[in-house]
Scaffold this motif. Sequence first.
Motif, PDB file in Angstrom:
ATOM      1  N   ASP A 291       0.814  -1.214   0.000  1.00 37.24           N
ATOM      2  CA  ASP A 291       0.000   0.000   0.000  1.00 37.24           C
ATOM      3  C   ASP A 291       0.849   1.267   0.000  1.00 37.24           C
ATOM      4  N   GLY A 292       2.133   1.152  -0.320  1.00 38.79           N
ATOM      5  CA  GLY A 292       3.011   2.323  -0.368  1.00 38.79           C
ATOM      6  C   GLY A 292       2.745   3.174  -1.597  1.00 38.79           C
ATOM      7  N   PHE A 293       3.111   4.453  -1.509  1.00 37.76           N
ATOM      8  CA  PHE A 293       2.904   5.376  -2.626  1.00 37.76           C
ATOM      9  C   PHE A 293       4.108   6.307  -2.727  1.00 37.76           C
ATOM     10  N   ASN A 294       4.678   6.428  -3.916  1.00 40.36           N
ATOM     11  CA  ASN A 294       5.838   7.284  -4.161  1.00 40.36           C
ATOM     12  C   ASN A 294       5.486   8.364  -5.167  1.00 40.36           C
ATOM     13  N   ALA A 295       6.143   9.510  -5.043  1.00 37.61           N
ATOM     14  CA  ALA A 295       6.053  10.574  -6.046  1.00 37.61           C
ATOM     15  C   ALA A 295       7.463  10.835  -6.555  1.00 37.61           C
ATOM     16  N   ASP A 296       7.645  10.788  -7.869  1.00 40.39           N
ATOM     17  CA  ASP A 296       8.949  11.008  -8.492  1.00 40.39           C
ATOM     18  C   ASP A 296       8.939  12.325  -9.257  1.00 40.39           C
ATOM     19  N   GLY A 297      10.119  12.944  -9.361  1.00 37.75           N
ATOM     20  CA  GLY A 297      10.225  14.180 -10.118  1.00 37.75           C
ATOM     21  C   GLY A 297      11.636  14.731 -10.081  1.00 37.75           C
ATOM     22  N   TRP A 298      11.764  16.035 -10.210  1.00 37.51           N
ATOM     23  CA  TRP A 298      13.065  16.682 -10.178  1.00 37.51           C
ATOM     24  C   TRP A 298      12.969  17.939  -9.340  1.00 37.51           C
ATOM     25  N   SER A 299      14.146  18.423  -8.926  1.00 32.49           N
ATOM     26  CA  SER A 299      14.187  19.549  -7.999  1.00 32.49           C
ATOM     27  C   SER A 299      15.432  20.397  -8.228  1.00 32.49           C
ATOM     28  N   PRO A 300      15.271  21.661  -8.669  1.00 32.67           N
ATOM     29  CA  PRO A 300      16.403  22.574  -8.680  1.00 32.67           C
ATOM     30  C   PRO A 300      16.570  23.202  -7.298  1.00 32.67           C
ATOM     31  N   GLY A 301      17.796  23.486  -6.921  1.00 33.07           N
ATOM     32  CA  GLY A 301      18.039  24.067  -5.598  1.00 33.07           C
ATOM     33  C   GLY A 301      19.197  25.040  -5.615  1.00 33.07           C
ATOM     34  N   LEU A 302      19.178  25.983  -4.683  1.00 27.73           N
ATOM     35  CA  LEU A 302      20.235  26.971  -4.517  1.00 27.73           C
ATOM     36  C   LEU A 302      20.675  26.930  -3.059  1.00 27.73           C
TER      37      LEU A 302
ATOM     38  N   GLN B 260      39.288  21.981  11.289  1.00 26.80           N
ATOM     39  CA  GLN B 260      37.965  21.669  11.814  1.00 26.80           C
ATOM     40  C   GLN B 260      37.096  22.917  11.689  1.00 26.80           C
ATOM     41  N   ASN B 261      35.903  22.747  11.126  1.00 20.05           N
ATOM     42  CA  ASN B 261      34.982  23.854  10.899  1.00 20.05           C
ATOM     43  C   ASN B 261      33.573  23.460  11.282  1.00 20.05           C
ATOM     44  N   ILE B 262      32.757  24.462  11.555  1.00 21.23           N
ATOM     45  CA  ILE B 262      31.308  24.283  11.643  1.00 21.23           C
ATOM     46  C   ILE B 262      30.731  25.015  10.443  1.00 21.23           C
ATOM     47  N   GLN B 263      29.905  24.331   9.670  1.00 20.54           N
ATOM     48  CA  GLN B 263      29.338  24.928   8.467  1.00 20.54           C
ATOM     49  C   GLN B 263      27.853  25.191   8.676  1.00 20.54           C
ATOM     50  N   PHE B 264      27.434  26.413   8.385  1.00 17.66           N
ATOM     51  CA  PHE B 264      26.032  26.814   8.433  1.00 17.66           C
ATOM     52  C   PHE B 264      25.549  26.971   6.991  1.00 17.66           C
ATOM     53  N   SER B 265      24.390  26.420   6.681  1.00 23.29           N
ATOM     54  CA  SER B 265      23.893  26.506   5.311  1.00 23.29           C
ATOM     55  C   SER B 265      22.420  26.889   5.274  1.00 23.29           C
ATOM     56  N   VAL B 266      22.055  27.550   4.186  1.00 23.48           N
ATOM     57  CA  VAL B 266      20.674  27.940   3.893  1.00 23.48           C
ATOM     58  C   VAL B 266      20.415  27.513   2.457  1.00 23.48           C
ATOM     59  N   ALA B 267      19.286  26.866   2.215  1.00 21.55           N
ATOM     60  CA  ALA B 267      18.968  26.395   0.866  1.00 21.55           C
ATOM     61  C   ALA B 267      17.492  26.608   0.572  1.00 21.55           C
ATOM     62  N   ILE B 268      17.199  26.785  -0.695  1.00 16.71           N
ATOM     63  CA  ILE B 268      15.813  26.835  -1.170  1.00 16.71           C
ATOM     64  C   ILE B 268      15.715  25.879  -2.352  1.00 16.71           C
ATOM     65  N   ARG B 269      14.682  25.049  -2.345  1.00  7.88           N
ATOM     66  CA  ARG B 269      14.467  24.058  -3.406  1.00  7.88           C
ATOM     67  C   ARG B 269      13.027  24.136  -3.886  1.00  7.88           C
ATOM     68  N   GLN B 270      12.860  23.876  -5.160  1.00  5.84           N
ATOM     69  CA  GLN B 270      11.523  23.784  -5.748  1.00  5.84           C
ATOM     70  C   GLN B 270      11.334  22.356  -6.237  1.00  5.84           C
ATOM     71  N   PHE B 271      10.243  21.715  -5.853  1.00  8.44           N
ATOM     72  CA  PHE B 271       9.973  20.334  -6.252  1.00  8.44           C
ATOM     73  C   PHE B 271       8.915  20.298  -7.345  1.00  8.44           C
ATOM     74  N   PHE B 272       9.229  19.585  -8.428  1.00 11.64           N
ATOM     75  CA  PHE B 272       8.297  19.337  -9.514  1.00 11.64           C
ATOM     76  C   PHE B 272       8.119  17.823  -9.588  1.00 11.64           C
ATOM     77  N   VAL B 273       7.078  17.308  -8.970  1.00 12.45           N
ATOM     78  CA  VAL B 273       6.831  15.861  -8.941  1.00 12.45           C
ATOM     79  C   VAL B 273       5.515  15.551  -9.630  1.00 12.45           C
ATOM     80  N   ASP B 274       5.279  14.257  -9.874  1.00  5.89           N
ATOM     81  CA  ASP B 274       4.097  13.841 -10.623  1.00  5.89           C
ATOM     82  C   ASP B 274       2.798  13.924  -9.819  1.00  5.89           C
ATOM     83  N   LEU B 275       2.848  14.373  -8.595  1.00  7.16           N
ATOM     84  CA  LEU B 275       1.656  14.576  -7.772  1.00  7.16           C
ATOM     85  C   LEU B 275       1.581  16.067  -7.427  1.00  7.16           C
TER      86      LEU B 275
END
Length: 120
Positions: free
Chosen positions: A38-49, A74-89
């Motif tokens: 009864d599983g359900f998947n959504a596939d697609g692509w995603s650009p991100g910055l 040794q470092n601590i890395q802080f990150s910020v990202a934005i992604r857009q998802f284009f999937v079949d649902l």
Amino acid sequence: MIIIGPTLGYHRSRWSLAMEVDFCRMNLVYNTDTNTKDGFNADGWSPGLIFAYRLPIFRAKPLYYYNSPYVFTQNIQFSVAIRQFFVDLPEASGAMFELGVCYDLNYRSIKSFKLKNQVN
């Protein structure tokens, strides 16, 4: 969710900026047991910055490791990202804002070096 793809970026000192174009798969409903499917998947692509900043937590330390000179950082890395998802649902498509913190441990080999003159 899995996001896999190539990354193209620009790195300058402690700052980095990267762009990704990824394949994505979202597991929206998972299988409850091995007998039912009864599983359900959504596939697609995603650009991100992605924008990241590395903050050193200790000074770089030179060392000799496996018969070669290295620099240990040794470092601590802080990150910020934005992604857009284009999937079949359509209900699963949209934007995602991401914040991240990671610990970065590096061994970088020294390709060439010159010894300083000793003063007595």
